[in-house]
Design an enzyme around this catalytic site. Structure first.
Site, PDB file in Angstrom:
ATOM      1  N   ASP A 184     -18.459  40.534  53.236  1.00 20.42           N
ATOM      2  CA  ASP A 184     -18.918  40.352  51.850  1.00 20.42           C
ATOM      3  C   ASP A 184     -18.283  39.079  51.312  1.00 20.42           C
ATOM      4  OD1 ASP A 184     -19.541  40.313  49.201  1.00 20.42           O
ATOM      5  OD2 ASP A 184     -18.473  42.162  48.689  1.00 20.42           O
TER       6      ASP A 184
ATOM      7  N   TYR B 181     -31.645  35.534  37.449  1.00 25.22           N
ATOM      8  CA  TYR B 181     -31.755  34.750  38.689  1.00 25.22           C
ATOM      9  C   TYR B 181     -31.649  33.251  38.389  1.00 25.22           C
ATOM     10  CZ  TYR B 181     -33.809  32.851  42.990  1.00 25.22           C
ATOM     11  OH  TYR B 181     -34.035  32.149  44.146  1.00 25.22           O
TER      12      TYR B 181
HETATM   13  N1  LIG Z   1     -37.077  33.955  49.236  1.00 24.73           N
HETATM   14  C1  LIG Z   1     -37.404  33.035  48.339  1.00 24.73           C
HETATM   15  O1  LIG Z   1     -38.587  32.868  47.950  1.00 24.73           O
HETATM   16  C2  LIG Z   1     -36.343  32.123  47.798  1.00 24.73           C
HETATM   17  C3  LIG Z   1     -36.699  31.109  46.892  1.00 24.73           C
HETATM   18  C4  LIG Z   1     -35.706  30.262  46.414  1.00 24.73           C
HETATM   19  C5  LIG Z   1     -34.400  30.431  46.809  1.00 24.73           C
HETATM   20  N2  LIG Z   1     -34.085  31.428  47.685  1.00 24.73           N
HETATM   21  C6  LIG Z   1     -32.697  31.585  48.107  1.00 24.73           C
HETATM   22  O2  LIG Z   1     -32.637  31.310  49.496  1.00 24.73           O
HETATM   23  C7  LIG Z   1     -31.602  32.104  50.080  1.00 24.73           C
HETATM   24  C8  LIG Z   1     -32.157  32.886  51.267  1.00 24.73           C
HETATM   25  O3  LIG Z   1     -33.257  33.649  50.863  1.00 24.73           O
HETATM   26  P1  LIG Z   1     -33.963  34.642  51.901  1.00 24.73           P
HETATM   27  O4  LIG Z   1     -35.314  34.940  51.355  1.00 24.73           O
HETATM   28  O5  LIG Z   1     -33.798  34.118  53.281  1.00 24.73           O
HETATM   29  O6  LIG Z   1     -33.049  35.934  51.693  1.00 24.73           O
HETATM   30  P2  LIG Z   1     -32.704  37.131  52.707  1.00 24.73           P
HETATM   31  O7  LIG Z   1     -33.666  37.177  53.837  1.00 24.73           O
HETATM   32  O8  LIG Z   1     -32.534  38.355  51.863  1.00 24.73           O
HETATM   33  O9  LIG Z   1     -31.287  36.699  53.301  1.00 24.73           O
HETATM   34  C9  LIG Z   1     -30.137  36.673  52.520  1.00 24.73           C
HETATM   35  C10 LIG Z   1     -28.995  37.170  53.384  1.00 24.73           C
HETATM   36  O10 LIG Z   1     -27.786  37.049  52.611  1.00 24.73           O
HETATM   37  C11 LIG Z   1     -27.006  38.198  52.880  1.00 24.73           C
HETATM   38  N3  LIG Z   1     -26.054  38.468  51.813  1.00 24.73           N
HETATM   39  C12 LIG Z   1     -26.322  38.986  50.582  1.00 24.73           C
HETATM   40  N4  LIG Z   1     -25.176  39.149  49.901  1.00 24.73           N
HETATM   41  C13 LIG Z   1     -24.173  38.728  50.707  1.00 24.73           C
HETATM   42  C14 LIG Z   1     -22.767  38.683  50.559  1.00 24.73           C
HETATM   43  N5  LIG Z   1     -22.150  39.115  49.429  1.00 24.73           N
HETATM   44  N6  LIG Z   1     -22.024  38.220  51.591  1.00 24.73           N
HETATM   45  C15 LIG Z   1     -22.614  37.817  52.740  1.00 24.73           C
HETATM   46  N7  LIG Z   1     -23.957  37.841  52.934  1.00 24.73           N
HETATM   47  C16 LIG Z   1     -24.720  38.294  51.926  1.00 24.73           C
HETATM   48  C17 LIG Z   1     -28.044  39.308  52.980  1.00 24.73           C
HETATM   49  O11 LIG Z   1     -27.487  40.440  53.607  1.00 24.73           O
HETATM   50  P3  LIG Z   1     -28.002  41.919  53.188  1.00 24.73           P
HETATM   51  O12 LIG Z   1     -29.346  42.062  53.793  1.00 24.73           O
HETATM   52  O13 LIG Z   1     -26.944  42.804  53.763  1.00 24.73           O
HETATM   53  O14 LIG Z   1     -28.034  41.944  51.682  1.00 24.73           O
HETATM   54  C18 LIG Z   1     -29.138  38.639  53.786  1.00 24.73           C
HETATM   55  O15 LIG Z   1     -28.956  38.780  55.177  1.00 24.73           O
HETATM   56  C19 LIG Z   1     -31.037  32.957  48.959  1.00 24.73           C
HETATM   57  O16 LIG Z   1     -29.913  32.318  48.411  1.00 24.73           O
HETATM   58  C20 LIG Z   1     -32.164  32.995  47.956  1.00 24.73           C
HETATM   59  O17 LIG Z   1     -31.726  33.244  46.634  1.00 24.73           O
HETATM   60  C21 LIG Z   1     -35.022  32.275  48.182  1.00 24.73           C
END
Ligand SMILES: NC(=O)c1ccc[n+]([C@@H]2O[C@H](COP(=O)([O-])OP(=O)(O)OC[C@H]3O[C@@H](n4cnc5c(N)ncnc54)[C@H](OP(=O)(O)O)[C@@H]3O)[C@@H](O)[C@H]2O)c1
Length: 235
Positions: free
Chosen positions: A61, A153
């Site tokens: 975490d 967010y």
């Molecule tokens: N998806 C979008 O459309 C979008 C758009 C703009 C920006 N973003 C940003 O891009 C990034 C990646 O997005 P994504 O869609 O690839 O998300 P994702 O698939 O949910 O991946 C995020 C990862 O971060 C891990 N995580 C969460 N909290 C954590 C913590 N406290 N310590 C360590 N690891 C942690 C999650 O683990 P768990 O599964 O255990 O929670 C998950 O494996 C994020 O920062 C998101 O806000 C996403």
């Protein structure tokens, strides 16, 4: 075109997620030794061949200072140095200010901002000792302007942008650069499920964002620091 990262040791937080895994794969294919750090216990599926030598740190975490320090200590013990940190860990919640609860604000700031601050602080002693070191944060295009339901967010990702600028200024006289990429909607299974009927072909692919991250990690980007780079696809 390849961003040469051979000899680099690169840690990717949120490494088991969509963008994290794409970033890890791209960076490994550019020649780097990769470390995946994530709060989940283990990746949901078998790692691709290119990541067979990756160090996998699950159950971390990164909002916890102790856990982040422990992860960096493991990296130091195994590799002796760190060239780059990519702060991908994060999440999204939709909640209006009027109806939403304060826990959502706490969660968004914890998962999006605090993980990046804590991981960066824990990594800085290793990064500062490495010539041409890098931090790349993940902000969000949606944070450039507030919208209904986007308050917690957008505020937390705006804070990631300010963190990026502040840290870049702190290290301006050294070779360490700090930048952020700001994705629009990423083409992920979750977004496809949450936004049915949308034209997903316009969304940005995780692999396309990973290419920009790999460029920022490479020595070709020596002159860029404090930048907030929109990576929107066709949104
Ligand atoms: N998806 C979008 O459309 C979008 C758009 C703009 C920006 N973003 C940003 O891009 C990034 C990646 O997005 P994504 O869609 O690839 O998300 P994702 O698939 O949910 O991946 C995020 C990862 O971060 C891990 N995580 C969460 N909290 C954590 C913590 N406290 N310590 C360590 N690891 C942690 C999650 O683990 P768990 O599964 O255990 O929670 C998950 O494996 C994020 O920062 C998101 O806000 C996403």
């Amino acid at each position: 075109m390849n961003n040469d990262l051979s000899g680099k040791v690169i840690a990717v937080t949120g490494g088991f997620g969509n963008l994290g895994m794409a970033t890890a794969l791209t960076v490994a294919n550019c020649g780097a030794q990769v470390i995946l750090i994530d709060s989940a216990a283990a990746p949901a599926s078998k790692l691709p061949e290119a990541l067979v030598d990756a160090l996998v740190l699950g159950g971390v975490d990164l909002a916890s200072e102790e856990a982040a320090k422990q992860a960096m200590a493991e990296i130091a013990a195994k590799f002796g140095s760190l060239s780059g940190l990519v702060n991908v860990a994060g999440d999204f919640r939709w909640a209006t200010v009027q109806e939403g609860d304060l826990d959502t604000w706490d969660y968004m700031f914890r998962v999006n901002l605090k993980t990046a601050v804590t991981a960066s602080k824990a990594a800085l002693p290793l990064l500062a000792a490495h010539e041409g070191a890098r931090i790349v944060n993940i902000g969000a295009g949606a944070a450039n302007k507030g919208a209904p339901g986007m308050g917690p967010y957008a505020a937390s990702k705006s804070a990631v942008a300010r963190l990026t600028e502040a840290l870049a200024e702190e290290f301006k006289e050294s070779g360490l650069t700090v930048n952020a990429v700001l994705p629009s909607i990423i083409d992920t299974p979750r977004n496809r499920a949450d936004i049915p009927g949308a034209d997903a072909s316009r969304w940005v692919k995780p692999e396309a964002i990973a290419e920009v991250i790999a460029f920022l990690l490479s020595r070709r980007a020596d002159a860029i620091t404090g930048a907030l780079i929109p990576v929107f696809g066709r949104v």
